[in-house]
Design a protein around this motif. Structure first.
Motif, PDB file in Angstrom:
ATOM      1  N   PHE A   1       0.836  -1.195   0.000  1.00 24.33           N
ATOM      2  CA  PHE A   1       0.000   0.000   0.000  1.00 24.33           C
ATOM      3  C   PHE A   1       0.874   1.250   0.000  1.00 24.33           C
ATOM      4  O   PHE A   1       2.077   1.174   0.267  1.00 24.33           O
ATOM      5  CB  PHE A   1      -0.926   0.022   1.230  1.00 24.33           C
ATOM      6  N   GLU A   2       0.264   2.386  -0.285  1.00 21.08           N
ATOM      7  CA  GLU A   2       0.963   3.668  -0.230  1.00 21.08           C
ATOM      8  C   GLU A   2       0.525   4.430   1.017  1.00 21.08           C
ATOM      9  O   GLU A   2      -0.644   4.358   1.423  1.00 21.08           O
ATOM     10  CB  GLU A   2       0.687   4.499  -1.480  1.00 21.08           C
ATOM     11  N   ALA A   3       1.455   5.150   1.607  1.00 23.66           N
ATOM     12  CA  ALA A   3       1.177   5.928   2.813  1.00 23.66           C
ATOM     13  C   ALA A   3       2.152   7.099   2.868  1.00 23.66           C
ATOM     14  O   ALA A   3       3.133   7.138   2.124  1.00 23.66           O
ATOM     15  CB  ALA A   3       1.321   5.056   4.057  1.00 23.66           C
ATOM     16  N   ARG A   4       1.847   8.039   3.751  1.00 17.49           N
ATOM     17  CA  ARG A   4       2.768   9.153   3.968  1.00 17.49           C
ATOM     18  C   ARG A   4       3.469   8.945   5.301  1.00 17.49           C
ATOM     19  O   ARG A   4       2.838   8.604   6.303  1.00 17.49           O
ATOM     20  CB  ARG A   4       2.017  10.493   3.954  1.00 17.49           C
ATOM     21  N   VAL A   5       4.775   9.125   5.307  1.00 17.66           N
ATOM     22  CA  VAL A   5       5.582   8.835   6.493  1.00 17.66           C
ATOM     23  C   VAL A   5       5.353   9.878   7.575  1.00 17.66           C
ATOM     24  O   VAL A   5       5.401  11.091   7.322  1.00 17.66           O
ATOM     25  CB  VAL A   5       7.080   8.789   6.139  1.00 17.66           C
ATOM     26  N   GLY A   6       5.099   9.403   8.780  1.00 17.55           N
ATOM     27  CA  GLY A   6       4.979  10.270   9.939  1.00 17.55           C
ATOM     28  C   GLY A   6       6.171  10.112  10.867  1.00 17.55           C
ATOM     29  O   GLY A   6       7.273   9.754  10.432  1.00 17.55           O
ATOM     30  N   GLU A   7       5.951  10.306  12.142  1.00 14.83           N
ATOM     31  CA  GLU A   7       7.037  10.288  13.125  1.00 14.83           C
ATOM     32  C   GLU A   7       7.506   8.861  13.414  1.00 14.83           C
ATOM     33  O   GLU A   7       6.705   7.948  13.581  1.00 14.83           O
ATOM     34  CB  GLU A   7       6.562  10.943  14.422  1.00 14.83           C
ATOM     35  N   LEU A   8       8.812   8.707  13.476  1.00 11.08           N
ATOM     36  CA  LEU A   8       9.417   7.462  13.928  1.00 11.08           C
ATOM     37  C   LEU A   8       9.604   7.554  15.433  1.00 11.08           C
ATOM     38  O   LEU A   8      10.196   8.501  15.942  1.00 11.08           O
ATOM     39  CB  LEU A   8      10.769   7.241  13.249  1.00 11.08           C
ATOM     40  N   SER A   9       9.060   6.582  16.160  1.00  6.94           N
ATOM     41  CA  SER A   9       9.164   6.589  17.624  1.00  6.94           C
ATOM     42  C   SER A   9       9.486   5.178  18.095  1.00  6.94           C
ATOM     43  O   SER A   9       8.672   4.260  17.944  1.00  6.94           O
ATOM     44  CB  SER A   9       7.849   7.076  18.254  1.00  6.94           C
ATOM     45  N   GLY A  10      10.683   5.026  18.638  1.00  4.37           N
ATOM     46  CA  GLY A  10      11.093   3.699  19.076  1.00  4.37           C
ATOM     47  C   GLY A  10      11.155   2.742  17.906  1.00  4.37           C
ATOM     48  O   GLY A  10      11.814   3.008  16.904  1.00  4.37           O
ATOM     49  N   ASP A  11      10.424   1.632  18.018  1.00  5.18           N
ATOM     50  CA  ASP A  11      10.457   0.634  16.954  1.00  5.18           C
ATOM     51  C   ASP A  11       9.202   0.672  16.087  1.00  5.18           C
ATOM     52  O   ASP A  11       8.912  -0.275  15.356  1.00  5.18           O
ATOM     53  CB  ASP A  11      10.639  -0.762  17.536  1.00  5.18           C
ATOM     54  N   THR A  12       8.440   1.782  16.147  1.00  9.73           N
ATOM     55  CA  THR A  12       7.259   1.919  15.296  1.00  9.73           C
ATOM     56  C   THR A  12       7.316   3.234  14.514  1.00  9.73           C
ATOM     57  O   THR A  12       7.999   4.184  14.911  1.00  9.73           O
ATOM     58  CB  THR A  12       5.954   1.902  16.112  1.00  9.73           C
ATOM     59  N   VAL A  13       6.594   3.261  13.417  1.00  5.40           N
ATOM     60  CA  VAL A  13       6.527   4.467  12.606  1.00  5.40           C
ATOM     61  C   VAL A  13       5.066   4.794  12.334  1.00  5.40           C
ATOM     62  O   VAL A  13       4.235   3.898  12.128  1.00  5.40           O
ATOM     63  CB  VAL A  13       7.292   4.291  11.272  1.00  5.40           C
ATOM     64  N   ALA A  14       4.733   6.086  12.367  1.00  4.88           N
ATOM     65  CA  ALA A  14       3.388   6.533  12.026  1.00  4.88           C
ATOM     66  C   ALA A  14       3.278   6.639  10.510  1.00  4.88           C
ATOM     67  O   ALA A  14       4.188   7.135   9.841  1.00  4.88           O
ATOM     68  CB  ALA A  14       3.098   7.893  12.671  1.00  4.88           C
ATOM     69  N   LEU A  15       2.171   6.160   9.976  1.00  7.23           N
ATOM     70  CA  LEU A  15       1.893   6.251   8.547  1.00  7.23           C
ATOM     71  C   LEU A  15       0.517   6.869   8.354  1.00  7.23           C
ATOM     72  O   LEU A  15      -0.429   6.526   9.069  1.00  7.23           O
ATOM     73  CB  LEU A  15       1.932   4.873   7.896  1.00  7.23           C
ATOM     74  N   VAL A  16       0.419   7.785   7.417  1.00  2.33           N
ATOM     75  CA  VAL A  16      -0.859   8.432   7.116  1.00  2.33           C
ATOM     76  C   VAL A  16      -1.445   7.759   5.883  1.00  2.33           C
ATOM     77  O   VAL A  16      -0.850   7.782   4.801  1.00  2.33           O
ATOM     78  CB  VAL A  16      -0.683   9.946   6.883  1.00  2.33           C
ATOM     79  N   LEU A  17      -2.620   7.161   6.069  1.00  2.00           N
ATOM     80  CA  LEU A  17      -3.322   6.486   4.994  1.00  2.00           C
ATOM     81  C   LEU A  17      -4.493   7.347   4.509  1.00  2.00           C
ATOM     82  O   LEU A  17      -4.866   8.317   5.167  1.00  2.00           O
ATOM     83  CB  LEU A  17      -3.846   5.131   5.474  1.00  2.00           C
ATOM     84  N   GLY A  18      -5.072   6.997   3.386  1.00  2.00           N
ATOM     85  CA  GLY A  18      -6.272   7.664   2.905  1.00  2.00           C
ATOM     86  C   GLY A  18      -6.060   8.816   1.962  1.00  2.00           C
ATOM     87  O   GLY A  18      -7.020   9.373   1.434  1.00  2.00           O
ATOM     88  N   GLY A  19      -4.808   9.205   1.734  1.00  2.00           N
ATOM     89  CA  GLY A  19      -4.529  10.281   0.788  1.00  2.00           C
ATOM     90  C   GLY A  19      -5.131  11.615   1.194  1.00  2.00           C
ATOM     91  O   GLY A  19      -5.339  11.889   2.379  1.00  2.00           O
TER      92      GLY A  19
END
Length: 224
Positions: free
Chosen positions: A125-143
């Motif tokens: 899938f495609e997503a927009r990269v958000g904040e990296l925190s620890g061992d997880t990353v935020a991804l923005v879905l939905g365009g």
């Protein structure tokens, strides 16, 4: 004389690159011609958390040229040194890549067995990269139309490649991602730092640099 290996050159220049505030992202060597007409091209890819303007890259290129000449690994073979930053569409393989890609659109491929971030969602899938925190990353879905944020473990991502964009993202979409890292181009308005070449002229017709004009009194072996 045999060409130095990419591993050897990486070890040789890594310290200087780091001292100048950059990360060494890759080294590539290619050759043209044979025997007496052989010429080498060395491409050095660097990146940093801050903006990398042309003057900064040019200064690093000059220092790397001097270091390579002193080491003498190319012998009498003329070479062209190209110092550049990574292309927009590069894969994200380290934490620093994720931090620097905040606000960028990526194509994500989850590892086998990893849970998709949305019910009945695809592993690609495609997503927009958000904040990296620890061992997880935020991804923005939905365009632009239905932006929403999720978090997934970085370990669940088998591959993530930044996508070239030709239009600006939606304001809410970019807000949820936390904006673009300061000093980085806004998606849809890329203006990558051009490569800087320094030409070595030993034993052959000079290779003219593409981005740095030749001076009236170049140092021996290097046209700056």
């Amino acid at each position: 004389m045999p060409m130095p290996t990419e591993e050897r050159l990486s070890q040789l220049i890594a310290g200087l690159v780091e001292r100048r505030g950059f990360d060494l992202e890759g080294v590539d060597i290619s050759t043209t011609g044979k025997h007496a007409d052989a010429q080498a091209r060395l491409k050095v890819i660097v990146d940093s958390d801050g903006p990398s303007d042309l003057d900064t890259i040019a200064a690093l290129s000059t220092e790397l040229s001097e270091l390579l000449d002193e080491a003498g690994d190319f012998g009498e073979t003329p070479y062209l040194l190209e110092v550049t930053t990574p292309g927009v569409d590069r894969p994200l393989t380290a934490d620093r890549h994720w931090r620097r890609a905040r606000g960028r659109k990526v194509r994500v491929h989850l590892r086998e067995g990893a849970q998709a971030p949305e019910p009945d969602g695809s592993a690609k899938f495609e997503a927009r990269v958000g904040e990296l925190s620890g061992d997880t990353v935020a991804l923005v879905l939905g365009g632009k139309h239905k932006p929403h944020r999720v978090r997934i473990p970085v370990a669940d991502i088998a591959e993530a490649v930044v996508q070239v964009e030709f239009a600006k993202p939606g304001a809410r979409e970019l807000e949820l991602a936390g904006g673009v890292v300061p000093g980085r181009p806004v998606p849809g308005q890329e203006d990558d730092v051009p490569a800087v070449d320094a030409a070595d002229v030993r034993g052959s017709t000079p290779l003219q640099p593409e981005s740095v004009p030749a001076s009236d009194s170049p140092t021996e072996g290097i046209v700056e």
